[in-house]
Design an enzyme around this catalytic site. Structure first.
Site, PDB file in Angstrom:
ATOM      1  N   GLY A 130      -7.687  11.647 142.279  1.00  9.27           N
ATOM      2  CA  GLY A 130      -8.271  10.342 141.952  1.00  9.27           C
ATOM      3  C   GLY A 130      -7.756   9.801 140.626  1.00  9.27           C
ATOM      4  O   GLY A 130      -7.205  10.525 139.801  1.00  9.27           O
ATOM      5  N   ARG A 171     -12.370   4.560 135.207  1.00 12.77           N
ATOM      6  CA  ARG A 171     -13.465   4.275 134.276  1.00 12.77           C
ATOM      7  C   ARG A 171     -13.329   5.006 132.938  1.00 12.77           C
ATOM      8  O   ARG A 171     -14.055   4.719 131.993  1.00 12.77           O
ATOM      9  CB  ARG A 171     -14.814   4.591 134.925  1.00 12.77           C
ATOM     10  N   ASP A 197     -13.403  17.237 138.424  1.00 15.88           N
ATOM     11  CA  ASP A 197     -14.111  16.588 137.318  1.00 15.88           C
ATOM     12  C   ASP A 197     -15.538  17.129 137.148  1.00 15.88           C
ATOM     13  O   ASP A 197     -16.423  16.429 136.679  1.00 15.88           O
ATOM     14  CB  ASP A 197     -14.112  15.060 137.493  1.00 15.88           C
ATOM     15  N   LYS A 227       1.584  26.149 102.861  1.00 12.66           N
ATOM     16  CA  LYS A 227       2.298  26.029 104.145  1.00 12.66           C
ATOM     17  C   LYS A 227       3.356  27.096 104.176  1.00 12.66           C
ATOM     18  O   LYS A 227       4.098  27.256 103.200  1.00 12.66           O
ATOM     19  CB  LYS A 227       2.950  24.653 104.249  1.00 12.66           C
ATOM     20  N   TYR A 231      11.390  21.282  98.482  1.00 13.12           N
ATOM     21  CA  TYR A 231      12.182  20.309  99.245  1.00 13.12           C
ATOM     22  C   TYR A 231      13.038  19.506  98.287  1.00 13.12           C
ATOM     23  O   TYR A 231      12.516  18.925  97.318  1.00 13.12           O
ATOM     24  CB  TYR A 231      11.200  19.395  99.999  1.00 13.12           C
TER      25      TYR A 231
END
Ligand code: UD1
Ligand code: CA
Length: 464
Positions: A15, A19, A106, A353, A389
């Site tokens: 389906g 909605r 669903d 990081k 960097y």
């Protein structure tokens, strides 16, 4: 004895789900870290069916790309109804005999237990059809279960129902067990003679009944389990129900969840007994938290491992490992590839990081540590930035064991600071620092005596 192993589970997922008003196909919307379809398949897999068939149609490529393991897609080119969908799935296994389970994609709260009970009951009664029904406060939109003398005679869709039938609060859930042979026969007889011009799977019930076959119905103990999702409001509702279910389970297993309503835990998260979760905590993905650890308040962990006794306050942590008895926060951002050693510290307003930070090493205040390896028992002074960097490429920084990086340093990568080395406050470290050395990399201070009186005399005063 019932074998309780179905020959097939057919999941209806073709389906459109208009909605939802979304570019994501309805069945791929997520709750608790798993798609609706994923939840249904997870429950279906526990039945260990020979065939696990997913009927796809709208956005089939996206839906098919998520299928793993045993699940196999069957394409329904046009959505001619739930009966049509089951028929084309069954056509792919023409020789299958035994129990066929049908579930809509669903209904994400459906549990494995409920499916097992349905199959057991079906086989115990040697039924042609066993359907799961639910008694709901608001039956609007659902097919109504019509009974006569207690037993089910048919399901009438909302759009086809008369005023009396609309008063019925027992509804079909689209969850069934069928006997394969009888199902095949009935599916050949479906018509499109109804308000929606579709082949209704629900009509199989009436056909089986008319043929004198056994049709039984089980009313779901928990109507929530059978609730479907047609729009985002229903999705949010079910996400809350699932949140409560998951939190309850962890509470029973000995996790202290201080504020269940603001604690969101994905299905695959693993928590040990005596973990404490403070208010407004979200644990996502493959996160694991070991015993004695305290998480929150106001903390989000994604795909993160937290070891025994660690504490994480008011922080966001993604793809990291936090060592035993270590601490993070408040107000820090710990990014993928961060590994914090035992008893280590990532304090306040720190971002990390791809950083290995050793045992007993501290990065207490206002720092950025990226692409770096720091040894054990070292300290990184407040405000230190790893300059990883250069505008084109990332470079690595290494700091040894027992090192002391002064406050407000820039460690300009690639650079190494040796074991037991010190760096002076405010240094820009651009060259390697040998073991045991002190690096001073800043302008020497110069004081100009009497400068203020000469250059900035007070009002009414002559310059000196
Ligand atoms: C269906 C039932 C209704 C029941 C309700 C429970 C029918 C005719 N009606 O209605 O009795 O109360 O579920 O939620 O079965 N699908 C396909 N192919 C199709 C049509 C549908 O795969 O051609 C899939 C949909 O994606 C969905 C499921 O089947 O996952 C149910 O279809 P849907 O249109 O939502 O049926 P309802 O109107 O909700
Ligand atoms: Ca539906």
């Amino acid at each position: 004895m019932p074998s309780a192993r179905p020959v097939a589970v057919i999941v209806l997922a073709a389906g459109e789900g208009t909605r939802m008003r979304s570019s994501t196909p309805k069945v791929l919307h997520r709750l608790a870290g798993r798609t609706m379809l994923g939840h249904v398949l997870h429950a279906a897999e526990t039945l260990d069916p020979e065939h696990l068939l997913v009927v796809v149609g709208h956005a089939r490529d996206q839906v098919m790309a998520t299928l793993t393991g045993k699940a196999k897609a069957v394409v329904q080119e046009t959505q001619d109804g739930t009966g049509h969908a089951v028929r084309i799935a069954l056509d792919t296994i023409p020789d299958a005999e035994g129990t066929v389970v049908v579930v809509p994609a669903d209904s994400p709260l459906l549990t494995a237990e409920t499916l097992h009970k349905l199959v057991e009951s079906h086989e115990l009664h040697s039924a042609a059809t066993t359907l799961l029904t639910a008694v709901v406060d608001d039956p609007t939109g659902y097919g109504r279960v019509v009974r006569s003398g207690g037993s089910v005679t048919k399901i009438v869709e909302h759009k086809d129902a008369d005023a009396a039938t609309l008063q019925i609060h027992e509804v079909g859930t689209s969850i069934y067990a069928f006997a394969a042979g009888h199902l095949r026969t009935a599916l050949q007889q479906l018509t499109t003679d109804n308000a929606q011009g579709e082949q209704y799977l629900t009509d199989v019930i009436g056909l089986h009944k008319d043929a004198g076959l056994t049709v039984t119905a089980t009313i779901a103990e928990d109507a929530d389990e059978t609730r479907g999702v047609n729009d985002r409001a229903q999705l949010a509702d079910l996400a809350r129900v699932l949140r409560d279910r998951i939190v309850q389970q962890h509470l029973r297993n000995g996790v202290a969840v201080l504020d269940p309503q603001t604690t969101w835990i994905d299905v695959d998260v693993q928590l040990s007994a005596d973990v404490t979760l403070k208010p407004n905590t979200q644990l996502y993905g493959s996160t694991t938290v070991a015993t004695g650890a305290v998480v929150g308040p106001d903390t989000t962990l994604t795909d993160t491992q937290v070891h025994e006794g660690a504490e994480i306050r008011r922080s966001e942590v993604i793809g990291a490992v936090i060592g035993a008895e270590a601490s993070v926060g408040p107000f820090s951002y710990v990014r993928p590839g961060t590994v914090l050693g035992a008893r280590g510290k990532i304090g306040g307003f720190v971002e990390t990081k791809n950083a290995q930070i050793g045992d007993d090493t501290k990065v207490p205040h206002l720092s950025y540590v990226g692409d770096a390896t720091i040894g054990d028992r070292s300290n990184i002074g407040a405000g230190t930035i790893v300059v990883n960097y250069d505008g084109q490429a990332k470079h690595r920084t290494t700091v040894g064991d027992d090192a002391r990086v002064g406050s407000n340093n820039s460690l300009v990568a690639p650079v190494q600071v040796g074991d037991r080395a010190y760096t002076a406050a405010g240094s820009a470290i651009t060259e390697d620092v040998p073991d045991g050395a002190l690096a001073v990399a800043r302008e020497r201070q110069r004081n100009i005596e009497g400068w203020t009186a000469e250059r900035r005399p007070a009002k009414g005063e002559e310059p000196a």
